[in-house]
Design an enzyme around this catalytic site. Structure first.
Site, PDB file in Angstrom:
ATOM      1  N   GLN A 141     -49.358 -89.223 -77.002  1.00 22.42           N
ATOM      2  CA  GLN A 141     -48.050 -89.763 -76.611  1.00 22.42           C
ATOM      3  C   GLN A 141     -47.784 -89.449 -75.145  1.00 22.42           C
ATOM      4  O   GLN A 141     -47.953 -88.288 -74.726  1.00 22.42           O
ATOM      5  CB  GLN A 141     -46.938 -89.158 -77.497  1.00 22.42           C
ATOM      6  CG  GLN A 141     -45.522 -89.453 -77.056  1.00 22.42           C
ATOM      7  CD  GLN A 141     -45.209 -90.943 -77.039  1.00 22.42           C
ATOM      8  OE1 GLN A 141     -45.573 -91.678 -77.956  1.00 22.42           O
ATOM      9  NE2 GLN A 141     -44.558 -91.405 -75.987  1.00 22.42           N
ATOM     10  N   TYR A 147     -47.804 -81.099 -76.926  1.00 24.66           N
ATOM     11  CA  TYR A 147     -47.461 -81.302 -78.351  1.00 24.66           C
ATOM     12  C   TYR A 147     -48.602 -82.010 -79.092  1.00 24.66           C
ATOM     13  O   TYR A 147     -48.996 -81.610 -80.195  1.00 24.66           O
ATOM     14  CB  TYR A 147     -46.182 -82.124 -78.411  1.00 24.66           C
ATOM     15  CG  TYR A 147     -45.587 -82.356 -79.773  1.00 24.66           C
ATOM     16  CD1 TYR A 147     -44.692 -81.445 -80.327  1.00 24.66           C
ATOM     17  CD2 TYR A 147     -45.880 -83.515 -80.501  1.00 24.66           C
ATOM     18  CE1 TYR A 147     -44.108 -81.681 -81.568  1.00 24.66           C
ATOM     19  CE2 TYR A 147     -45.309 -83.760 -81.736  1.00 24.66           C
ATOM     20  CZ  TYR A 147     -44.421 -82.835 -82.267  1.00 24.66           C
ATOM     21  OH  TYR A 147     -43.845 -83.078 -83.496  1.00 24.66           O
TER      22      TYR A 147
HETATM   23  N1  CAA Z   1     -45.338 -95.169 -71.358  1.00 28.70           N
HETATM   24  C1  CAA Z   1     -45.661 -95.573 -70.098  1.00 28.70           C
HETATM   25  N2  CAA Z   1     -44.945 -95.202 -68.994  1.00 28.70           N
HETATM   26  C2  CAA Z   1     -43.884 -94.391 -69.206  1.00 28.70           C
HETATM   27  C3  CAA Z   1     -43.504 -93.944 -70.480  1.00 28.70           C
HETATM   28  C4  CAA Z   1     -44.274 -94.365 -71.572  1.00 28.70           C
HETATM   29  N3  CAA Z   1     -43.979 -94.001 -72.827  1.00 28.70           N
HETATM   30  N4  CAA Z   1     -42.421 -93.136 -70.348  1.00 28.70           N
HETATM   31  C5  CAA Z   1     -42.121 -93.107 -69.034  1.00 28.70           C
HETATM   32  N5  CAA Z   1     -43.002 -93.861 -68.345  1.00 28.70           N
HETATM   33  C6  CAA Z   1     -43.053 -94.100 -66.910  1.00 28.70           C
HETATM   34  C7  CAA Z   1     -41.691 -94.350 -66.329  1.00 28.70           C
HETATM   35  O1  CAA Z   1     -41.334 -95.710 -66.460  1.00 28.70           O
HETATM   36  C8  CAA Z   1     -41.877 -93.933 -64.891  1.00 28.70           C
HETATM   37  O2  CAA Z   1     -42.545 -94.958 -64.183  1.00 28.70           O
HETATM   38  P1  CAA Z   1     -42.128 -95.289 -62.686  1.00 28.70           P
HETATM   39  O3  CAA Z   1     -42.372 -94.004 -61.926  1.00 28.70           O
HETATM   40  O4  CAA Z   1     -43.051 -96.393 -62.305  1.00 28.70           O
HETATM   41  O5  CAA Z   1     -40.695 -95.686 -62.765  1.00 28.70           O
HETATM   42  C9  CAA Z   1     -42.886 -92.795 -64.981  1.00 28.70           C
HETATM   43  O6  CAA Z   1     -43.504 -92.923 -66.264  1.00 28.70           O
HETATM   44  C10 CAA Z   1     -42.239 -91.425 -64.907  1.00 28.70           C
HETATM   45  O7  CAA Z   1     -41.154 -91.424 -65.780  1.00 28.70           O
HETATM   46  P2  CAA Z   1     -39.953 -90.473 -65.553  1.00 28.70           P
HETATM   47  O8  CAA Z   1     -39.793 -90.088 -64.125  1.00 28.70           O
HETATM   48  O9  CAA Z   1     -38.814 -91.055 -66.290  1.00 28.70           O
HETATM   49  O10 CAA Z   1     -40.483 -89.169 -66.254  1.00 28.70           O
HETATM   50  P3  CAA Z   1     -39.639 -87.988 -66.762  1.00 28.70           P
HETATM   51  O11 CAA Z   1     -40.015 -86.777 -65.985  1.00 28.70           O
HETATM   52  O12 CAA Z   1     -38.194 -88.313 -66.824  1.00 28.70           O
HETATM   53  O13 CAA Z   1     -40.212 -87.782 -68.233  1.00 28.70           O
HETATM   54  C11 CAA Z   1     -40.532 -88.334 -70.558  1.00 28.70           C
HETATM   55  C12 CAA Z   1     -40.259 -88.829 -69.135  1.00 28.70           C
HETATM   56  C13 CAA Z   1     -40.067 -86.892 -70.763  1.00 28.70           C
HETATM   57  C14 CAA Z   1     -42.015 -88.361 -70.873  1.00 28.70           C
HETATM   58  C15 CAA Z   1     -39.724 -89.290 -71.408  1.00 28.70           C
HETATM   59  O14 CAA Z   1     -40.253 -90.584 -71.220  1.00 28.70           O
HETATM   60  C16 CAA Z   1     -39.748 -88.972 -72.858  1.00 28.70           C
HETATM   61  O15 CAA Z   1     -39.048 -88.082 -73.344  1.00 28.70           O
HETATM   62  N6  CAA Z   1     -40.551 -89.687 -73.629  1.00 28.70           N
HETATM   63  C17 CAA Z   1     -40.578 -89.532 -75.057  1.00 28.70           C
HETATM   64  C18 CAA Z   1     -41.787 -88.763 -75.454  1.00 28.70           C
HETATM   65  C19 CAA Z   1     -41.793 -88.757 -76.946  1.00 28.70           C
HETATM   66  O16 CAA Z   1     -42.031 -89.757 -77.613  1.00 28.70           O
HETATM   67  N7  CAA Z   1     -41.538 -87.586 -77.523  1.00 28.70           N
HETATM   68  C20 CAA Z   1     -41.485 -87.496 -78.943  1.00 28.70           C
HETATM   69  C21 CAA Z   1     -40.425 -86.536 -79.307  1.00 28.70           C
HETATM   70  S1  CAA Z   1     -40.158 -86.527 -81.063  1.00 28.70           S
HETATM   71  C22 CAA Z   1     -41.476 -85.758 -81.683  1.00 28.70           C
HETATM   72  O17 CAA Z   1     -42.297 -85.218 -81.008  1.00 28.70           O
HETATM   73  C23 CAA Z   1     -41.598 -85.754 -83.175  1.00 28.70           C
HETATM   74  C24 CAA Z   1     -42.845 -86.378 -83.597  1.00 28.70           C
HETATM   75  O18 CAA Z   1     -43.755 -85.679 -84.035  1.00 28.70           O
HETATM   76  C25 CAA Z   1     -42.998 -87.840 -83.578  1.00 28.70           C
END
Ligand code: CAA
Length: 240
Positions: A141, A147
């Site tokens: 992810q 994780y």
């Molecule tokens: N895929 C591709 N690109 C992505 C992306 C994704 N999923 N998420 C963010 N990006 C891109 C953004 O668009 C951004 O691109 P640009 O620089 O071109 O604009 C770049 O990556 C950087 O993004 P951010 O500056 O927004 O990054 P951030 O420091 O704010 O962090 C993150 C982003 C923390 C990863 C946030 O996207 C996030 O929380 N994602 C969710 C992750 C997730 O699914 N976690 C699951 C939690 S629940 C769980 O874990 C339970 C389980 O078992 C399922």
């Protein structure tokens, strides 16, 4: 006598649903929690399930906690390693602390939970070790290098334990939940969460009870021939 079960992280989220489901099946259940005293007290009041506070990342605390639980409810038959945390960040922003906290809790925490009960299960020739892994251990992810590494590690743990425990009547299995409606998933930024739901063919988040029922099955005598396996419950989001 009723069988006994321990659920780590068992007072909130998926863990709370597991604790309740096992109690409903007739187990004497103990649930652990790490820090939220209020939630744990409320959980005990509502369910009658006793809670114990320790940090699964700490071996000595886990061992002492398990000894206390076994003193209270008897030797453990079923142990569910469910406690877990997220410290999401893209890899280039992930700090060594974010890496270590997740490894210590989610992966070493599984060792710390199963290791103290293993000799007793071997002696008694029965045990059920169940770990709550994740869809993200299967598919990876964005933002979860730490994780995903732990959740993939869980699958290696159960496949190995299965081979070691089988001749002693112990099974070790994993469940890989997809995105479930819990505080952990609700903490994901709303836009990201909406996009994730869009990738789930079922069109919704899963319910904690849908994972708890998988645990109850794996804990049962009916599941005695299932060992080293992974039950995937993710609404069709990812196929292995
Ligand atoms: N895929 C591709 N690109 C992505 C992306 C994704 N999923 N998420 C963010 N990006 C891109 C953004 O668009 C951004 O691109 P640009 O620089 O071109 O604009 C770049 O990556 C950087 O993004 P951010 O500056 O927004 O990054 P951030 O420091 O704010 O962090 C993150 C982003 C923390 C990863 C946030 O996207 C996030 O929380 N994602 C969710 C992750 C997730 O699914 N976690 C699951 C939690 S629940 C769980 O874990 C339970 C389980 O078992 C399922």
């Amino acid at each position: 006598m009723a069988r006994t079960a321990l659920v780590t992280g068992g007072s909130r989220g998926i863990g709370a649903a597991i604790s309740k489901a096992l109690k409903a099946e007739g187990y004497t259940v103990a649930a652990t929690y790490a820090g939220n005293d209020d939630a744990a007290a409320k959980f005990t009041e509502e369910t009658g399930i006793k809670t114990y506070k320790w940090n699964v990342a700490d071996y000595a605390e886990s061992k002492a906690g398990i000894e206390k639980v076994e003193g209270d409810i008897g030797p453990l038959d079923v142990v569910v390693a469910n406690a877990g945390i997220t410290r999401d960040a893209p890899f280039h922003k992930m700090s060594p602390e974010q890496w270590s906290e997740v490894i210590d809790t989610n992966l070493t925490g599984v060792f710390n939970t199963f290791h103290p009960v293993w000799p007793g299960m071997r002696e008694r020739k029965f045990g059920r070790c169940i770990v709550i892994s994740s869809i993200n251990g299967q598919k990876g992810q964005f933002g979860q290098v730490n994780y995903a590494a732990t959740k993939a590690g869980d699958l290696g743990i159960v496949k190995s334990l299965a081979q070691e425990g089988a001749r002693y009547g112990i099974t070790a299995n994993a469940i890989c939940p997809g995105y479930i409606a819990t505080e952990m998933v609700m903490a994901v930024p709303e836009k990201v969460r909406e996009a994730i739901i869009g990738q789930i063919p079922t069109g919704r988040l899963g319910e904690p009870e849908e994972i708890a029922r998988c645990v109850a099955f794996l804990a049962s005598d009916d599941a005695g021939f299932i060992n080293g396996s992974t039950i995937t419950a993710n609404g069709g989001q990812f196929f292995v």
